[in-house]
Scaffold this motif. Structure first.
Motif, PDB file in Angstrom:
ATOM      1  N   GLY A   1     -13.301  35.900 -10.218  1.00 14.24           N
ATOM      2  CA  GLY A   1     -14.642  35.376 -10.435  1.00 14.24           C
ATOM      3  C   GLY A   1     -15.294  34.938  -9.144  1.00 14.24           C
ATOM      4  N   ASN A   2     -16.427  34.272  -9.267  1.00 14.37           N
ATOM      5  CA  ASN A   2     -17.215  33.840  -8.108  1.00 14.37           C
ATOM      6  C   ASN A   2     -17.356  32.326  -8.107  1.00 14.37           C
ATOM      7  OD1 ASN A   2     -18.046  36.373  -6.791  1.00 14.37           O
ATOM      8  ND2 ASN A   2     -18.995  36.824  -8.762  1.00 14.37           N
ATOM      9  N   PRO A   3     -17.479  31.738  -6.911  1.00 15.99           N
ATOM     10  CA  PRO A   3     -17.487  32.368  -5.591  1.00 15.99           C
ATOM     11  C   PRO A   3     -16.083  32.794  -5.163  1.00 15.99           C
ATOM     12  CG  PRO A   3     -17.599  29.993  -5.346  1.00 15.99           C
ATOM     13  CD  PRO A   3     -17.679  30.270  -6.814  1.00 15.99           C
ATOM     14  N   ASN A   4     -16.015  33.870  -4.384  1.00 17.90           N
ATOM     15  CA  ASN A   4     -14.707  34.421  -4.014  1.00 17.90           C
ATOM     16  C   ASN A   4     -14.635  34.913  -2.567  1.00 17.90           C
ATOM     17  OD1 ASN A   4     -16.350  36.661  -4.235  1.00 17.90           O
ATOM     18  ND2 ASN A   4     -14.862  37.890  -5.370  1.00 17.90           N
ATOM     19  N   ILE A   5     -15.604  34.551  -1.756  1.00 14.66           N
ATOM     20  CA  ILE A   5     -15.612  34.981  -0.356  1.00 14.66           C
ATOM     21  C   ILE A   5     -15.163  33.820   0.519  1.00 14.66           C
ATOM     22  CG2 ILE A   5     -17.050  35.789   1.553  1.00 14.66           C
ATOM     23  CD1 ILE A   5     -18.905  37.061  -0.602  1.00 14.66           C
ATOM     24  N   PRO A   6     -14.021  33.951   1.205  1.00 15.14           N
ATOM     25  CA  PRO A   6     -13.513  32.837   2.017  1.00 15.14           C
ATOM     26  C   PRO A   6     -14.399  32.584   3.232  1.00 15.14           C
ATOM     27  CG  PRO A   6     -12.148  34.799   2.323  1.00 15.14           C
ATOM     28  CD  PRO A   6     -13.127  35.124   1.246  1.00 15.14           C
ATOM     29  N   ARG A   7     -14.882  31.342   3.351  1.00 18.11           N
ATOM     30  CA  ARG A   7     -15.764  30.995   4.469  1.00 18.11           C
ATOM     31  C   ARG A   7     -15.068  30.101   5.496  1.00 18.11           C
ATOM     32  NH1 ARG A   7     -21.953  28.791   5.186  1.00 18.11           N
ATOM     33  NH2 ARG A   7     -21.526  27.514   7.031  1.00 18.11           N
ATOM     34  N   ASN A   8     -14.475  28.996   5.044  1.00 21.55           N
ATOM     35  CA  ASN A   8     -13.833  28.082   5.997  1.00 21.55           C
ATOM     36  C   ASN A   8     -12.702  27.331   5.311  1.00 21.55           C
ATOM     37  OD1 ASN A   8     -16.294  26.519   4.770  1.00 21.55           O
ATOM     38  ND2 ASN A   8     -14.888  24.917   5.468  1.00 21.55           N
ATOM     39  N   ILE A   9     -11.781  26.817   6.124  1.00 24.96           N
ATOM     40  CA  ILE A   9     -10.677  26.030   5.599  1.00 24.96           C
ATOM     41  C   ILE A   9     -11.160  24.608   5.342  1.00 24.96           C
ATOM     42  CG2 ILE A   9      -8.401  25.049   6.132  1.00 24.96           C
ATOM     43  CD1 ILE A   9      -8.299  28.017   5.461  1.00 24.96           C
ATOM     44  N   ARG A  10     -10.818  24.083   4.182  1.00 30.88           N
ATOM     45  CA  ARG A  10     -11.263  22.753   3.778  1.00 30.88           C
ATOM     46  C   ARG A  10     -10.580  21.662   4.611  1.00 30.88           C
ATOM     47  NH1 ARG A  10     -13.889  22.902  -1.181  1.00 30.88           N
ATOM     48  NH2 ARG A  10     -13.685  24.854  -2.360  1.00 30.88           N
ATOM     49  N   GLU A  11     -11.001  20.429   4.369  1.00 30.25           N
ATOM     50  CA  GLU A  11     -10.474  19.301   5.122  1.00 30.25           C
ATOM     51  C   GLU A  11      -8.981  19.085   4.898  1.00 30.25           C
ATOM     52  OE1 GLU A  11     -12.813  15.846   4.364  1.00 30.25           O
ATOM     53  OE2 GLU A  11     -14.611  16.646   5.340  1.00 30.25           O
ATOM     54  N   ASP A  12      -8.423  19.643   3.815  1.00 31.44           N
ATOM     55  CA  ASP A  12      -6.980  19.518   3.600  1.00 31.44           C
ATOM     56  C   ASP A  12      -6.168  20.364   4.575  1.00 31.44           C
ATOM     57  OD1 ASP A  12      -7.235  22.129   2.648  1.00 31.44           O
ATOM     58  OD2 ASP A  12      -6.782  21.616   0.563  1.00 31.44           O
ATOM     59  N   GLY A  13      -6.864  21.248   5.334  1.00 30.21           N
ATOM     60  CA  GLY A  13      -6.190  22.086   6.312  1.00 30.21           C
ATOM     61  C   GLY A  13      -5.419  23.250   5.725  1.00 30.21           C
ATOM     62  N   LYS A  14      -5.521  23.451   4.415  1.00 23.85           N
ATOM     63  CA  LYS A  14      -4.682  24.459   3.760  1.00 23.85           C
ATOM     64  C   LYS A  14      -5.482  25.482   2.954  1.00 23.85           C
ATOM     65  CE  LYS A  14      -2.302  21.300   1.596  1.00 23.85           C
ATOM     66  NZ  LYS A  14      -1.294  20.644   0.737  1.00 23.85           N
ATOM     67  N   THR A  15      -6.497  25.044   2.252  1.00 22.63           N
ATOM     68  CA  THR A  15      -7.156  25.910   1.285  1.00 22.63           C
ATOM     69  C   THR A  15      -8.532  26.350   1.762  1.00 22.63           C
ATOM     70  OG1 THR A  15      -8.042  23.990   0.108  1.00 22.63           O
ATOM     71  CG2 THR A  15      -5.928  24.873  -0.642  1.00 22.63           C
ATOM     72  N   TRP A  16      -8.921  27.528   1.301  1.00 25.45           N
ATOM     73  CA  TRP A  16     -10.233  28.086   1.664  1.00 25.45           C
ATOM     74  C   TRP A  16     -11.333  27.479   0.811  1.00 25.45           C
ATOM     75  CZ3 TRP A  16     -11.458  31.008   5.744  1.00 25.45           C
ATOM     76  CH2 TRP A  16     -10.447  31.744   6.378  1.00 25.45           C
ATOM     77  N   ARG A  17     -12.507  27.331   1.410  1.00 23.74           N
ATOM     78  CA  ARG A  17     -13.739  27.093   0.657  1.00 23.74           C
ATOM     79  C   ARG A  17     -14.402  28.448   0.472  1.00 23.74           C
ATOM     80  NH1 ARG A  17     -19.428  25.794   1.570  1.00 23.74           N
ATOM     81  NH2 ARG A  17     -19.191  25.982   3.834  1.00 23.74           N
ATOM     82  N   TYR A  18     -14.726  28.764  -0.770  1.00 25.91           N
ATOM     83  CA  TYR A  18     -15.287  30.072  -1.089  1.00 25.91           C
ATOM     84  C   TYR A  18     -16.798  29.975  -1.315  1.00 25.91           C
ATOM     85  CZ  TYR A  18     -10.419  31.354  -1.757  1.00 25.91           C
ATOM     86  OH  TYR A  18      -9.074  31.581  -1.556  1.00 25.91           O
ATOM     87  N   VAL A  19     -17.500  31.050  -0.945  1.00 29.08           N
ATOM     88  CA  VAL A  19     -18.945  31.131  -1.135  1.00 29.08           C
ATOM     89  C   VAL A  19     -19.275  32.435  -1.848  1.00 29.08           C
ATOM     90  CG1 VAL A  19     -19.480  29.693   0.876  1.00 29.08           C
ATOM     91  CG2 VAL A  19     -19.246  32.186   1.161  1.00 29.08           C
ATOM     92  N   ASP A  20     -20.536  32.559  -2.288  1.00 20.73           N
ATOM     93  CA  ASP A  20     -20.929  33.802  -2.942  1.00 20.73           C
ATOM     94  C   ASP A  20     -21.670  34.707  -1.956  1.00 20.73           C
ATOM     95  OD1 ASP A  20     -23.589  32.967  -2.734  1.00 20.73           O
ATOM     96  OD2 ASP A  20     -23.762  32.422  -4.851  1.00 20.73           O
ATOM     97  N   TYR A  21     -22.159  35.812  -2.452  1.00 17.54           N
ATOM     98  CA  TYR A  21     -22.722  36.852  -1.582  1.00 17.54           C
ATOM     99  C   TYR A  21     -23.972  36.417  -0.842  1.00 17.54           C
ATOM    100  CZ  TYR A  21     -26.477  37.959  -4.915  1.00 17.54           C
ATOM    101  OH  TYR A  21     -27.579  37.906  -5.714  1.00 17.54           O
TER     102      TYR A  21
END
Length: 401
Positions: free
Chosen positions: A46-66
């Motif tokens: 599903g969406n959002p599914n485009i990896p933009r940047n690593i979150r403040e936890d240093g581990k997981t991606w923040r995803y954005v849409d098109y």
């Protein structure tokens, strides 16, 4: 930069100037592919599914849409990974994430970033596969981007909406927009209207006249009167101050004017590309990766911006090939030193799947500070591929000519 430091790089070698002595390009490209493959396994349905940047936890991606301005960098990374590794699964992933961006070429234009979004995805797809449907999307996107051009001002409108300090509804143009001109140049040479070339050329000329201080450092944004074309003000929206050298803004200038020279062969732009490069190089720290702003008051404790280093490294590998041997050698050694430094000191943290860490997005807004961001990874891969593909004919240009 002092003369003795320059000659240290040229004569004594990069190792003796504080940068690592070797760069294993194949190893770094393989590292990049493995990180990209790891990211693919974590992307949600599903969406959002485009990896933009690593979150403040240093581990997981923040995803954005098109619609996000960075959406094309992920598809671009996948195409670069496929170009290097030729795996079917990488091609399929590149095709998947490229197709998600198609509406951008046909919907009303929300900002100037169509070059980043469409040329980095469909453009690479067409270059690597010859798929005519990709070409058609690129040409449609170029026509859409051209609708933001104001012939009275002589530039493309960057943000067609209210943005703080931009005097809306006056006409604003940001230095980032230089990169998006490549979409117009390419389209004009590959079936699009000749006017697209003229728009790109005029934008580059107008920006060269209005976007730079006497020392060739760049403002982030210029606001013009939309009806008269008169310059209203020059500001640095994402930098420390209006009169400071914001690192990524200067990197866009270096990359942009290198590309404009390639596309026009106009020596004015070759000369200007060197001027905006030399002031950047002169103020770099020893490891060749800039602080987020060269005038940040808390240097040496200020955050770095690895994304700017990756953009400049890629640009210098191209720019060097257009120059006489002495300047060519200097720029090549600098670019190679930047890549060595990024490889040794700026990899992403082991607990995440980005390529590079320590990039800074929008420091004044408190977002994406000292983290991993997809455009840093994109330009790092591009620079590595340019280094790998160097031949007697020079570094491969990014363009799809």
């Amino acid at each position: 930069m002092k003369i003795d430091k320059i000659w240290c790089l040229l004569v004594l070698g990069l190792a003796s100037c504080g940068t690592p002595s070797t760069l294993d390009v194949e190893k770094e490209l393989n590292y990049g592919v493995s990180q990209i493959e790891a990211t693919l396994t974590a992307i949600p349905d599903g969406n959002p599914n485009i990896p933009r940047n690593i979150r403040e936890d240093g581990k997981t991606w923040r995803y954005v849409d098109y619609k996000d301005w960075t959406s094309g960098f992920w598809a671009g990374q996948l195409w670069y990974a496929y170009e290097f590794d030729d795996k079917l699964e990488l091609k399929e992933a590149a095709e998947r994430f490229t197709s998600e961006l198609k509406p951008l070429a046909y919907e009303p234009v929300i900002d100037h970033d169509l070059g980043f979004q469409i040329f980095n995805s469909f453009g690479h797809g067409y270059r690597l596969t010859g798929n005519e449907s990709y070409k058609n999307v690129v040409l449609a996107a170029a026509d859409s981007l051209a609708t933001l051009y104001n012939p009275v001002v002589g530039t493309i409108l960057s943000w067609p909406r209210s943005v703080p300090n931009m005097e809306w509804p006056q006409h604003n143009t940001i230095i980032d927009n230089m990169i998006n001109l490549e979409l117009l140049f390419w389209a004009s040479k590959n079936g699009g209207a000749d006017s697209l070339y003229d728009i790109a050329l005029k934008h580059a000329e107008t920006t060269m006249e209005n976007h730079f201080r006497d020392d060739y450092t760049s403002y982030h944004a210029v606001v013009y009167d939309k009806d008269t074309g008169k310059r209203i003000k020059q500001v640095t929206h994402q930098g420390y101050a209006d009169d400071s050298m914001w690192a990524r803004g200067q990197s866009w200038a270096i990359y942009g004017y290198t590309m404009v020279y390639r596309e026009t062969k106009d020596v004015r732009f070759l000369d200007f590309a060197q001027k905006v490069t030399d002031v950047y190089l002169e103020h770099l720290p020893e490891d060749l990766v800039p602080y987020w702003d060269f005038n940040a008051p808390d240097i040496p404790d200020a955050p770095r911006d690895a994304s700017a280093a990756a953009v400049v490294a890629s640009a210098l590998l191209e720019l060097s090939q257009y120059l006489p041997q002495d300047k060519q050698q200097l720029y090549r050694s600098k670019a190679e030193g930047m890549l060595k430094s990024l490889a040794k000191h700026y990899h992403a943290a082991p607990k995440n799947s980005a390529l590079l860490g320590q990039s800074t997005g929008h420091y004044p807004a408190g977002t994406e500070i000292n983290t991993s961001i997809n455009y840093a990874d994109y330009y790092y891969l591009e620079a590595l591929l340019r280094q790998k593909n160097y031949s007697k004919d020079g570094y491969l240009a990014r363009s799809n000519d």
